[in-house]
Scaffold this active site. Sequence first.
Site, PDB file in Angstrom:
ATOM      1  N   GLY A   1      18.826  -3.673  36.502  1.00 36.01           N
ATOM      2  CA  GLY A   1      17.422  -4.093  36.572  1.00 36.01           C
ATOM      3  C   GLY A   1      16.994  -4.781  35.280  1.00 36.01           C
TER       4      GLY A   1
ATOM      5  N   LEU B   1      22.444   1.384  31.985  1.00 36.40           N
ATOM      6  CA  LEU B   1      22.280  -0.006  32.393  1.00 36.40           C
ATOM      7  C   LEU B   1      22.298  -0.050  33.917  1.00 36.40           C
ATOM      8  CD1 LEU B   1      22.058  -2.815  30.999  1.00 36.40           C
ATOM      9  CD2 LEU B   1      24.515  -3.075  31.395  1.00 36.40           C
TER      10      LEU B   1
ATOM     11  N   GLU C   1       0.833  -1.211   0.000  1.00 32.57           N
ATOM     12  CA  GLU C   1       0.000   0.000   0.000  1.00 32.57           C
ATOM     13  C   GLU C   1       0.870   1.264   0.000  1.00 32.57           C
ATOM     14  OE1 GLU C   1      -2.518   0.066   3.439  1.00 32.57           O
ATOM     15  OE2 GLU C   1      -3.747   1.737   2.695  1.00 32.57           O
TER      16      GLU C   1
ATOM     17  N   LYS D   1      -8.974   3.036  -3.058  1.00 28.30           N
ATOM     18  CA  LYS D   1      -9.359   2.311  -1.836  1.00 28.30           C
ATOM     19  C   LYS D   1     -10.730   2.772  -1.364  1.00 28.30           C
ATOM     20  CE  LYS D   1      -7.421   1.207   2.764  1.00 28.30           C
ATOM     21  NZ  LYS D   1      -6.263   1.444   3.661  1.00 28.30           N
TER      22      LYS D   1
ATOM     23  N   GLU E   1       5.051   0.906  33.681  1.00 21.69           N
ATOM     24  CA  GLU E   1       5.531   2.186  34.223  1.00 21.69           C
ATOM     25  C   GLU E   1       4.915   3.376  33.495  1.00 21.69           C
ATOM     26  OE1 GLU E   1      10.062   0.616  35.324  1.00 21.69           O
ATOM     27  OE2 GLU E   1       9.762   2.107  33.748  1.00 21.69           O
TER      28      GLU E   1
ATOM     29  N   CYS F   1      -5.688  -3.172   1.630  1.00 20.33           N
ATOM     30  CA  CYS F   1      -5.698  -3.331   3.091  1.00 20.33           C
ATOM     31  C   CYS F   1      -7.102  -3.434   3.716  1.00 20.33           C
ATOM     32  CB  CYS F   1      -4.877  -2.213   3.728  1.00 20.33           C
ATOM     33  SG  CYS F   1      -4.075  -2.746   5.279  1.00 20.33           S
TER      34      CYS F   1
ATOM     35  N   THR G   1      14.451   3.078  28.770  1.00 24.23           N
ATOM     36  CA  THR G   1      14.204   1.662  29.056  1.00 24.23           C
ATOM     37  C   THR G   1      12.906   1.396  29.829  1.00 24.23           C
ATOM     38  OG1 THR G   1      15.501   1.780  31.086  1.00 24.23           O
ATOM     39  CG2 THR G   1      16.691   1.220  29.085  1.00 24.23           C
TER      40      THR G   1
END
Lengths: 534, 534
Positions: free
Chosen positions: A286, A283, A42, A109, A394, A145, A389
């Site tokens: 955890g 880093l 598409e 479409k 969270e 689609c 991260t």
Amino acid sequence: MKIALAQTNFLLGNIAANVKNIIKASEYARDELGAELIVFPELTLTGYPAEDLLLRPDFIAAANNAVYQLADAVDGIALVVGFPELDGDKLYNSAVVLHGGVTLACYRKRALPNYGVFDEQRYFAAGDQPCVFEFNGTFIGLTICEDVWRPGIIADNKKAGAELLLTLNASPFNSGKIHQREAIICSQVKAAEIPLVYVNQVGGQDELIFDGASFVVNQQGEVVFRAAEFKEQISVVEFDGNQPLSSTCAPLYQEISSDYQALVLGIKDYVRKNGFQGALLGLSGGIDSALVLALAVDALGADKVEAVLMPSQYTQDMSIEDAIMEADALGVKHHTIPIEPAVTAFNGMLAELFAGTAKDTTEENIQARCRGVILMAISNKQGKLLLTTGNKSEMSVGYATLYGDMAGGFAPIKDVPKLLVYQLAKYRNSVSPVIPERVITRPPSAELAPDQIDEDSLPPYDLLDPILERYVELDQSAEQIIAAGFSPEHVARAISLVDRNEYKRRQSPPGIRITPRAFGRDRRYPITSGYRGI
Amino acid sequence: MKIALAQTNFLLGNIAANVKNIIKASEYARDELGAELIVFPELTLTGYPAEDLLLRPDFIAAANNAVYQLADAVDGIALVVGFPELDGDKLYNSAVVLHGGVTLACYRKRALPNYGVFDEQRYFAAGDQPCVFEFNGTFIGLTICEDVWRPGIIADNKKAGAELLLTLNASPFNSGKIHQREAIICSQVKAAEIPLVYVNQVGGQDELIFDGASFVVNQQGEVVFRAAEFKEQISVVEFDGNQPLSSTCAPLYQEISSDYQALVLGIKDYVRKNGFQGALLGLSGGIDSALVLALAVDALGADKVEAVLMPSQYTQDMSIEDAIMEADALGVKHHTIPIEPAVTAFNGMLAELFAGTAKDTTEENIQARCRGVILMAISNKQGKLLLTTGNKSEMSVGYATLYGDMAGGFAPIKDVPKLLVYQLAKYRNSVSPVIPERVITRPPSAELAPDQIDEDSLPPYDLLDPILERYVELDQSAEQIIAAGFSPEHVARAISLVDRNEYKRRQSPPGIRITPRAFGRDRRYPITSGYRGI
């Protein structure tokens, strides 16, 4: 007749490059695969979703001119290419069939999705009829689609004389989507008894991953060919008239492996397509940063990834040991920069103003923000993308510091709930052990205060995650969630945190969508709101 | 007949409170103004735009139940109230007429805008017919916002027998919008020869300001009543049959004054509706923070605003002098916290890693980010909203530090181009002089390096701003902009900066929209993009 499926991973918006890539792929399909027709995804020429680039007249003109350019660019093979077709003041999401300088057909479409991550009615007018063309004696219908997800349009094509359907797609991945996609489309094909060629885009585009896995269905509704997931691939399927002959079917990944591959591809394409020199991350020892490091290395190679340890007085020794152990296991360069000098400086600078106030999250946030400053400085200096991260749990409850651990250009696991973070870590270790076992087994902690663990502030993740899924992804009410057996206190705590942390999510970096509803374009909530889920 | 126009400023999403406020306003209109009918804004019960709250079944159920609750809540006056009407699995943007326990009419909005900041087709199905009801012997047609901007729907109402039109609106402000709005609607009314009552929402909602300025037009297309701009107001207009009698017309503000009021209302409502204790900002001695401080004080009062000076070795004395002079002129508490201790700490912590590298923007960003950490710490500790002070020119070209001067919960002048910043500062000083003259006349500088001025990095603002307007707001191509007389170098510099700084804008806080195209929900660009405007 041989039909090629061009499962391509183009750079969105670069029309000139995409024209070249279309020509190259078409010549390859003709010369190496013997194809007589090649089908692209598409909106091939622009990439999907081009968002408000589609409102730029220069961009639309370039895409429409590119079709003329392509029309006689490749001999001996028909090209089915998607593009934003301008007609007067209307724009259509179209597919054109080009063959030896002649336009055999152009389809607009009909079903324009305008939900979830899709905004097609912002840009496009809907077509209102099927489009069938004859090629090599077969009547072929064109669809795009969403058309083949809704009842009616496949049948319409059959009524209009189509004996075979081609579908151009940009169908984004989420967990389990491939099964849903094949099930729905195969059942429609079976009902209409018309074979279908489904070509999907592949690659990462900001929040979205397109998983490829293009396929061909025979008129019994059976998948007789499937291209690889998450890989660029040009393949060919032979047809006897309108009937596809059985070919190779790439096996489907297990869901956990699919999720992992999606995250790897997302990181790889964000870094590559945005021209970064590599990636870095903080880093901590955890589980979240441990998983992101493994993903980044699998995406970019160890030499392109850098880890930074930034211990404080609250960082346990085992955190440092485990972080170094993983970096070493993956062969990743790492630095250690204790944050104490900056934290001390800020506390001193604010001492007078904060005199007489109690310690609260302010002091925790200062630590997290010192780490953000260090990581961004390294990112700025080295031209490396900072990966943040944080996970979806969270992000949902706002258990993260804005401009602190939320700082970064890309958030790979932003849509991965905490429990799935653990599963993905275990999955990665099952391929080869890189994440120290202790990282997986110890209780999660932000290490911003003495002996802190996440459960001090949040319900346990095995209760929190299902509550969040119900509230955020399924739009269930507190009443419904409690009725499903969750404790009113946990539900109240989780929901009220989700409700009042929209402002943090609004400023979070983009991340990879792997659930049916991610934060970002997929979930558009007001910040200013009197709605309370509880 | 007397009709009340309820130009209300409700808290979005708080349906229970909105029900109470509707009842209160209706009783006031009946008892104090003698009104027999009161018209509220579009989607009164939920507020506008409720965004994906509209996808929550509990939210929709609450809104629909509220209509039942309202139906017989107020005697002796008819209520015209907007709500998201659920019918089967379809949702409509509807207006209902409630009178003494009876539903006189319910209209479904026909024209659903899905461009700019509007996403109505994401949520609503479109109605397909006019709705005319009889009240006190007059046939009244109902319309909602976009309906009366498009040709045809007003005429349709007339054909269906309407003698008077009511329009419920949530029409957001931008510079000059009020003139455009009245001109378009008056000309349609004049053509159809049917009087119209236009009721607009007022107040700030995240990025959007609703300016009120509700009005009544007679069938000659003349405005015979206008409510105040930017203020909550319940007013009444008397009708002779369907003919409105001339009443008071609030004078229209000058455009510069309107822009200023919009910004003041935006700050006021964001702080108030989100429950902040007040606001704070970093006051640099430059024009941007000078204007934001004045706006904040005008919005919240001097006692609710706090300024923080954070000088570095590059801060000129005049910056400190001017900042203090303004804070004193406005009666605002201010603190001075030099950033040197934190900057020194970070430079030391990074010295080993950065050894042998040249100074670049990394070191400038560290300074800006130290300020961000200090301001966020104060915000966290005091529960005050941090206002970030970047303008639209900076947001466009990325001349700002992510997590540095971009840190904050709300960005009042994010949509104000630099030249307009100066005009607004002069306008504010014309009311009473608060911004030191030198702040307006000195060349702008980020003061992050010795003798730095903005023009070192950017084209002069009197050239940059018009280029940005053409590229960002008008979607012009580089070619068109150069053809209009701008230098190719300036155009190239400006456009390439806009193109590659989408990642910063994506993480910027929400700000007040005052142009026809703001960054945010209004301009949705991909980050990953091969499109190059130049």
